[in-house]
Design an enzyme around this catalytic site. Sequence first.
Site, PDB file in Angstrom:
ATOM      1  N   LYS A 150      36.801  26.916  28.236  1.00 26.15           N
ATOM      2  CA  LYS A 150      36.853  27.411  26.859  1.00 26.15           C
ATOM      3  C   LYS A 150      37.103  26.252  25.897  1.00 26.15           C
ATOM      4  CE  LYS A 150      37.963  31.603  24.560  1.00 26.15           C
ATOM      5  NZ  LYS A 150      38.579  32.910  24.584  1.00 26.15           N
ATOM      6  N   LYS A 157      30.593  38.556  35.218  1.00 24.93           N
ATOM      7  CA  LYS A 157      30.504  39.414  34.027  1.00 24.93           C
ATOM      8  C   LYS A 157      30.290  38.552  32.785  1.00 24.93           C
ATOM      9  CE  LYS A 157      33.781  42.249  36.439  1.00 24.93           C
ATOM     10  NZ  LYS A 157      35.203  42.384  36.748  1.00 24.93           N
ATOM     11  N   LYS A 164      26.323  31.574  39.491  1.00 22.70           N
ATOM     12  CA  LYS A 164      27.331  32.489  40.053  1.00 22.70           C
ATOM     13  C   LYS A 164      27.272  33.844  39.341  1.00 22.70           C
ATOM     14  CE  LYS A 164      31.743  33.073  38.950  1.00 22.70           C
ATOM     15  NZ  LYS A 164      33.151  32.875  38.631  1.00 22.70           N
TER      16      LYS A 164
HETATM   17  P1  TYM Z   1      37.930  38.975  39.119  1.00 25.80           P
HETATM   18  O1  TYM Z   1      38.202  40.343  38.626  1.00 25.80           O
HETATM   19  O2  TYM Z   1      37.180  38.039  38.253  1.00 25.80           O
HETATM   20  O3  TYM Z   1      37.128  39.063  40.485  1.00 25.80           O
HETATM   21  C1  TYM Z   1      37.587  39.855  41.587  1.00 25.80           C
HETATM   22  C2  TYM Z   1      37.226  39.165  42.884  1.00 25.80           C
HETATM   23  O4  TYM Z   1      35.804  38.999  42.982  1.00 25.80           O
HETATM   24  C3  TYM Z   1      35.511  37.650  43.338  1.00 25.80           C
HETATM   25  N1  TYM Z   1      34.216  37.265  42.761  1.00 25.80           N
HETATM   26  C4  TYM Z   1      33.212  36.678  43.451  1.00 25.80           C
HETATM   27  N2  TYM Z   1      33.112  36.311  44.741  1.00 25.80           N
HETATM   28  C5  TYM Z   1      31.944  35.745  45.130  1.00 25.80           C
HETATM   29  N3  TYM Z   1      30.885  35.546  44.308  1.00 25.80           N
HETATM   30  C6  TYM Z   1      30.934  35.897  43.005  1.00 25.80           C
HETATM   31  N4  TYM Z   1      29.876  35.720  42.216  1.00 25.80           N
HETATM   32  C7  TYM Z   1      32.148  36.489  42.508  1.00 25.80           C
HETATM   33  N5  TYM Z   1      32.551  36.956  41.305  1.00 25.80           N
HETATM   34  C8  TYM Z   1      33.823  37.422  41.473  1.00 25.80           C
HETATM   35  C9  TYM Z   1      36.648  36.829  42.732  1.00 25.80           C
HETATM   36  O5  TYM Z   1      36.787  35.590  43.361  1.00 25.80           O
HETATM   37  C10 TYM Z   1      37.831  37.744  42.977  1.00 25.80           C
HETATM   38  O6  TYM Z   1      38.367  37.563  44.262  1.00 25.80           O
HETATM   39  N6  TYM Z   1      42.201  36.517  38.503  1.00 25.80           N
HETATM   40  C11 TYM Z   1      41.537  37.460  39.385  1.00 25.80           C
HETATM   41  C12 TYM Z   1      42.300  38.775  39.524  1.00 25.80           C
HETATM   42  C13 TYM Z   1      43.694  38.572  40.003  1.00 25.80           C
HETATM   43  C14 TYM Z   1      44.092  38.174  41.315  1.00 25.80           C
HETATM   44  C15 TYM Z   1      45.512  38.138  41.270  1.00 25.80           C
HETATM   45  C16 TYM Z   1      43.395  37.875  42.488  1.00 25.80           C
HETATM   46  C17 TYM Z   1      44.815  38.729  39.264  1.00 25.80           C
HETATM   47  N7  TYM Z   1      45.922  38.462  40.021  1.00 25.80           N
HETATM   48  C18 TYM Z   1      46.246  37.769  42.420  1.00 25.80           C
HETATM   49  C19 TYM Z   1      44.131  37.509  43.609  1.00 25.80           C
HETATM   50  C20 TYM Z   1      45.540  37.460  43.565  1.00 25.80           C
HETATM   51  C21 TYM Z   1      40.175  37.752  38.762  1.00 25.80           C
HETATM   52  O7  TYM Z   1      39.954  37.580  37.603  1.00 25.80           O
HETATM   53  O8  TYM Z   1      39.278  38.302  39.620  1.00 25.80           O
END
Ligand code: TYM
Length: 325
Positions: free
Chosen positions: A113, A195, A192
């Site tokens: 960002k 969203k 990748k």
């Molecule tokens: P988030 O909501 O962006 O994504 C959820 C999970 O999906 C995985 N992911 C992917 N894996 C492979 N290829 C892709 N293109 C792809 N897009 C998303 C992400 O790696 C994730 O595992 N910060 C985290 C949420 C969170 C969290 C936590 C996770 C909050 N607290 C504690 C683990 C532990 C997030 O934004 O995920």
Amino acid sequence: MRVLSGIQPTGRPHWGNYFGAIRQYIQLQSEEKAYYFIANLHALTTIDDRQGANRLEQLTFDAALDLLALGLDPNQATLFVQSDVPEVSELCWILMARTPMGLLERCHAYKEKKSKGLSADVGLFTYPVLMAADILAYDADVVPVGEDQVQHIEVCRDLAASFNHRFGDTFVLPKAKVLEDAARVPGTDGEKMSKSYGNTIEVFEDPAAMRKKVKRIKMDSRPMEEPKAPDSDHLYQLFCLFATPEERDELAALYRRGGFGYGQVKEQLADVADRFLAGPREKRAELEAHPDRVREILAAGAASARAKATEVLRRAQEACGLRPA
Ligand code: TYM
């Protein structure tokens, strides 16, 4: 082994979320203890008005439906909403009190960002600390995630190790668990799937809409007859996620031979994805008809998660002098 992971309710889950993370949640749910939560506090960093707030509430509930429909079993794993465990926010402050700025300045979401010249909120900057609190509050030792979250798990380890060094052994040091075949699921443009890039295909997309998105996957313009390397091709990679080993081998052979059109491969991809998602779609519709059942699952999950987070918070408070030992 204690497992924990979270997903943000910022939109419907896409293929990257499923293959990178949710599929692992299901595989690991029978471990000694598994906690999975819907990260609505993290999602708050992207909500800016009342309309967004209503949407967040709906998306949070939808995320629970999605996870259950995809096979998360509440009799095995604890499923809950992040904000139902306020102890985590207190733990976040305890960790933040001594978090080096430099550690967070290196984190990719904030760095990206800033590099675009956009002003970042404190919430985005401290996002990895809340994530660390999420993980440490449940004594998790394994965190199943996609590759993009690995840096955040490293920050969590750093913060836990530094707290333990200062105040004595308090937190369990967690490890990220990334699946090799889906560490970084590609989106419709080959980047990748995310969203924020607008290149997603949602798991519970209506079948006709899904087929349309698959047809729009961007490909190169090499001639049909030219042989192609399957492994570096994002269409082939997506196909592999849904296909059987025999189907993968067959398509790989076709790639190497040449003489095929991408349109034909896209049809095949939509077919295998449809086949794969038919069961979860049906299950989701059934759950949607019983929202009270889902609310009960979330309430029970929150109670169980809170009991554990309270125990860990106390341990941290005692260690750093906030509560008599
Ligand atoms: P988030 O909501 O962006 O994504 C959820 C999970 O999906 C995985 N992911 C992917 N894996 C492979 N290829 C892709 N293109 C792809 N897009 C998303 C992400 O790696 C994730 O595992 N910060 C985290 C949420 C969170 C969290 C936590 C996770 C909050 N607290 C504690 C683990 C532990 C997030 O934004 O995920």
